[in-house]
Design a protein around this motif. Structure first.
Motif, PDB file in Angstrom:
ATOM      1  N   MET A 133     -17.355  19.027   1.620  1.00 55.50           N
ATOM      2  CA  MET A 133     -16.386  17.963   0.792  1.00 55.50           C
ATOM      3  C   MET A 133     -15.504  19.193   0.178  1.00 55.50           C
ATOM      4  N   GLY A 134     -14.182  18.960  -0.142  1.00 56.70           N
ATOM      5  CA  GLY A 134     -12.937  19.762  -0.373  1.00 56.70           C
ATOM      6  C   GLY A 134     -13.090  19.756  -1.901  1.00 56.70           C
ATOM      7  N   ALA A 135     -12.407  20.857  -2.550  1.00 54.98           N
ATOM      8  CA  ALA A 135     -12.093  20.602  -4.174  1.00 54.98           C
ATOM      9  C   ALA A 135     -11.004  19.432  -4.514  1.00 54.98           C
ATOM     10  N   ARG A 136     -11.187  19.042  -5.670  1.00 58.89           N
ATOM     11  CA  ARG A 136     -10.677  17.851  -6.101  1.00 58.89           C
ATOM     12  C   ARG A 136      -9.300  18.236  -6.496  1.00 58.89           C
ATOM     13  N   ARG A 137      -8.205  17.530  -6.032  1.00 56.45           N
ATOM     14  CA  ARG A 137      -6.734  17.943  -6.037  1.00 56.45           C
ATOM     15  C   ARG A 137      -6.395  17.685  -7.501  1.00 56.45           C
ATOM     16  N   LYS A 138      -5.441  18.316  -8.046  1.00 52.38           N
ATOM     17  CA  LYS A 138      -4.905  17.760  -9.385  1.00 52.38           C
ATOM     18  C   LYS A 138      -3.380  17.746  -9.103  1.00 52.38           C
ATOM     19  N   PHE A 139      -2.854  16.618  -9.952  1.00 51.25           N
ATOM     20  CA  PHE A 139      -1.255  16.330  -9.816  1.00 51.25           C
ATOM     21  C   PHE A 139      -0.688  16.303 -11.070  1.00 51.25           C
ATOM     22  N   SER A 140       0.426  16.996 -11.142  1.00 50.75           N
ATOM     23  CA  SER A 140       1.309  16.887 -12.400  1.00 50.75           C
ATOM     24  C   SER A 140       1.599  15.616 -12.663  1.00 50.75           C
ATOM     25  N   VAL A 141       1.884  15.312 -14.118  1.00 52.71           N
ATOM     26  CA  VAL A 141       2.503  14.134 -14.653  1.00 52.71           C
ATOM     27  C   VAL A 141       3.736  13.769 -13.817  1.00 52.71           C
ATOM     28  N   GLU A 142       4.549  14.742 -13.752  1.00 52.68           N
ATOM     29  CA  GLU A 142       6.045  14.314 -13.096  1.00 52.68           C
ATOM     30  C   GLU A 142       5.492  13.895 -11.571  1.00 52.68           C
ATOM     31  N   TYR A 143       4.661  14.370 -11.034  1.00 50.63           N
ATOM     32  CA  TYR A 143       4.476  14.174  -9.762  1.00 50.63           C
ATOM     33  C   TYR A 143       3.917  12.623  -9.393  1.00 50.63           C
ATOM     34  N   LYS A 144       3.238  12.273 -10.396  1.00 55.41           N
ATOM     35  CA  LYS A 144       2.405  10.952 -10.494  1.00 55.41           C
ATOM     36  C   LYS A 144       3.521  10.082 -10.680  1.00 55.41           C
ATOM     37  N   ARG A 145       4.271  10.157 -11.788  1.00 62.05           N
ATOM     38  CA  ARG A 145       5.438   9.262 -12.085  1.00 62.05           C
ATOM     39  C   ARG A 145       6.463   8.907 -11.135  1.00 62.05           C
ATOM     40  N   GLU A 146       6.790  10.136 -10.164  1.00 60.02           N
ATOM     41  CA  GLU A 146       7.546   9.998  -9.159  1.00 60.02           C
ATOM     42  C   GLU A 146       6.900   9.351  -7.941  1.00 60.02           C
ATOM     43  N   ALA A 147       5.733   9.577  -7.675  1.00 58.16           N
ATOM     44  CA  ALA A 147       4.980   8.587  -6.712  1.00 58.16           C
ATOM     45  C   ALA A 147       5.192   7.351  -7.017  1.00 58.16           C
ATOM     46  N   VAL A 148       4.814   6.763  -8.236  1.00 54.46           N
ATOM     47  CA  VAL A 148       4.990   5.319  -8.455  1.00 54.46           C
ATOM     48  C   VAL A 148       6.226   4.968  -8.687  1.00 54.46           C
ATOM     49  N   ALA A 149       7.240   5.591  -8.935  1.00 60.59           N
ATOM     50  CA  ALA A 149       8.785   5.229  -8.595  1.00 60.59           C
ATOM     51  C   ALA A 149       9.055   4.915  -7.455  1.00 60.59           C
ATOM     52  N   MET A 150       8.413   5.519  -6.405  1.00 62.26           N
ATOM     53  CA  MET A 150       8.824   5.238  -5.082  1.00 62.26           C
ATOM     54  C   MET A 150       8.344   4.086  -4.551  1.00 62.26           C
ATOM     55  N   LEU A 151       7.412   3.433  -5.621  1.00 62.30           N
ATOM     56  CA  LEU A 151       6.806   1.991  -5.072  1.00 62.30           C
ATOM     57  C   LEU A 151       7.951   1.071  -5.495  1.00 62.30           C
ATOM     58  N   ALA A 152       8.686   1.451  -6.159  1.00 60.31           N
ATOM     59  CA  ALA A 152      10.051   0.351  -6.715  1.00 60.31           C
ATOM     60  C   ALA A 152      10.916  -0.234  -5.689  1.00 60.31           C
ATOM     61  N   ALA A 153      10.987   0.569  -4.663  1.00 59.96           N
ATOM     62  CA  ALA A 153      11.898   0.272  -3.513  1.00 59.96           C
ATOM     63  C   ALA A 153      11.390  -1.109  -2.795  1.00 59.96           C
ATOM     64  N   PRO A 154      12.379  -1.817  -2.568  1.00 59.02           N
ATOM     65  CA  PRO A 154      12.050  -3.088  -1.932  1.00 59.02           C
ATOM     66  C   PRO A 154      11.412  -3.068  -0.593  1.00 59.02           C
ATOM     67  N   GLY A 155      10.265  -3.866  -0.352  1.00 62.47           N
ATOM     68  CA  GLY A 155       9.712  -3.806   0.990  1.00 62.47           C
ATOM     69  C   GLY A 155       8.724  -2.558   1.140  1.00 62.47           C
ATOM     70  N   VAL A 156       8.439  -1.845  -0.026  1.00 62.45           N
ATOM     71  CA  VAL A 156       7.602  -0.799   0.247  1.00 62.45           C
ATOM     72  C   VAL A 156       6.391  -1.078  -0.263  1.00 62.45           C
ATOM     73  N   THR A 157       5.279  -0.750   0.526  1.00 63.52           N
ATOM     74  CA  THR A 157       3.903  -0.966   0.170  1.00 63.52           C
ATOM     75  C   THR A 157       3.121   0.291  -0.459  1.00 63.52           C
ATOM     76  N   VAL A 158       2.101  -0.146  -1.257  1.00 65.34           N
ATOM     77  CA  VAL A 158       1.357   1.007  -2.011  1.00 65.34           C
ATOM     78  C   VAL A 158       0.881   2.014  -0.639  1.00 65.34           C
ATOM     79  N   SER A 159       0.297   1.281   0.365  1.00 66.62           N
ATOM     80  CA  SER A 159      -0.331   1.916   1.691  1.00 66.62           C
ATOM     81  C   SER A 159       0.677   2.895   2.202  1.00 66.62           C
ATOM     82  N   GLN A 160       1.976   2.310   2.352  1.00 69.58           N
ATOM     83  CA  GLN A 160       2.874   3.262   2.993  1.00 69.58           C
ATOM     84  C   GLN A 160       3.269   4.572   2.185  1.00 69.58           C
ATOM     85  N   VAL A 161       3.526   4.225   0.837  1.00 67.07           N
ATOM     86  CA  VAL A 161       3.813   5.524   0.061  1.00 67.07           C
ATOM     87  C   VAL A 161       2.752   6.340   0.069  1.00 67.07           C
TER      88      VAL A 161
END
Length: 95
Positions: free
Chosen positions: A1-29
C-alpha cells in the motif's frame, strides 16, 4: 500500500471547479485527475457546506503552534539557566 497523497487547497478547489462544466461527471473528472470519484465527491460536499472553512488542512492552526513553541522555548531557557548556575556552583565548591 502506498503513502497517502496530500493535495493543496488550490488543487482541491480547482478540481471541484472542473465539475461546473456542463455534461461533466464526477467520475470523468476523477479519472482525468487520477483520484477516486469518492474523494472528489467528498471535496465537493465540503466546499458546498462551508465554502470559507473547507479544507482546513492537517495539524494545528499557526497561532496555536507559535504559542506552544514560545512555551517550550521558555521552559528550555529556564533549564539552561539552571544548569549554568549549577555548573558554576559545583565548580566553586570543588576548589
Amino acid at each position: 500500500m502506498g503513502a497517502r497523497r496530500k493535495f493543496s487547497v488550490e488543487y482541491k478547489r480547482e478540481a471541484v471547479a472542473m465539475l461546473a462544466a456542463p455534461g461533466v461527471t464526477v467520475s470523468q473528472v476523477a479519472a482525468e485527475l487520477g483520484i477516486g470519484a469518492n474523494v472528489l465527491g467528498r471535496w465537493r460536499r465540503k466546499l458546498r457546506q462551508e465554502p470559507t472553512r473547507a479544507f482546513p488542512g492537517q495539524g494545528r492552526p499557526r497561532d496555536e503552534e507559535i504559542g506552544q513553541l514560545k512555551r517550550e522555548l521558555a521552559r528550555v531557557t529556564k533549564e539552561r539557566d539552571f544548569l549554568r548556575a549549577a555548573a558554576v556552583f559545583f565548580a566553586n565548591a570543588s576548589r
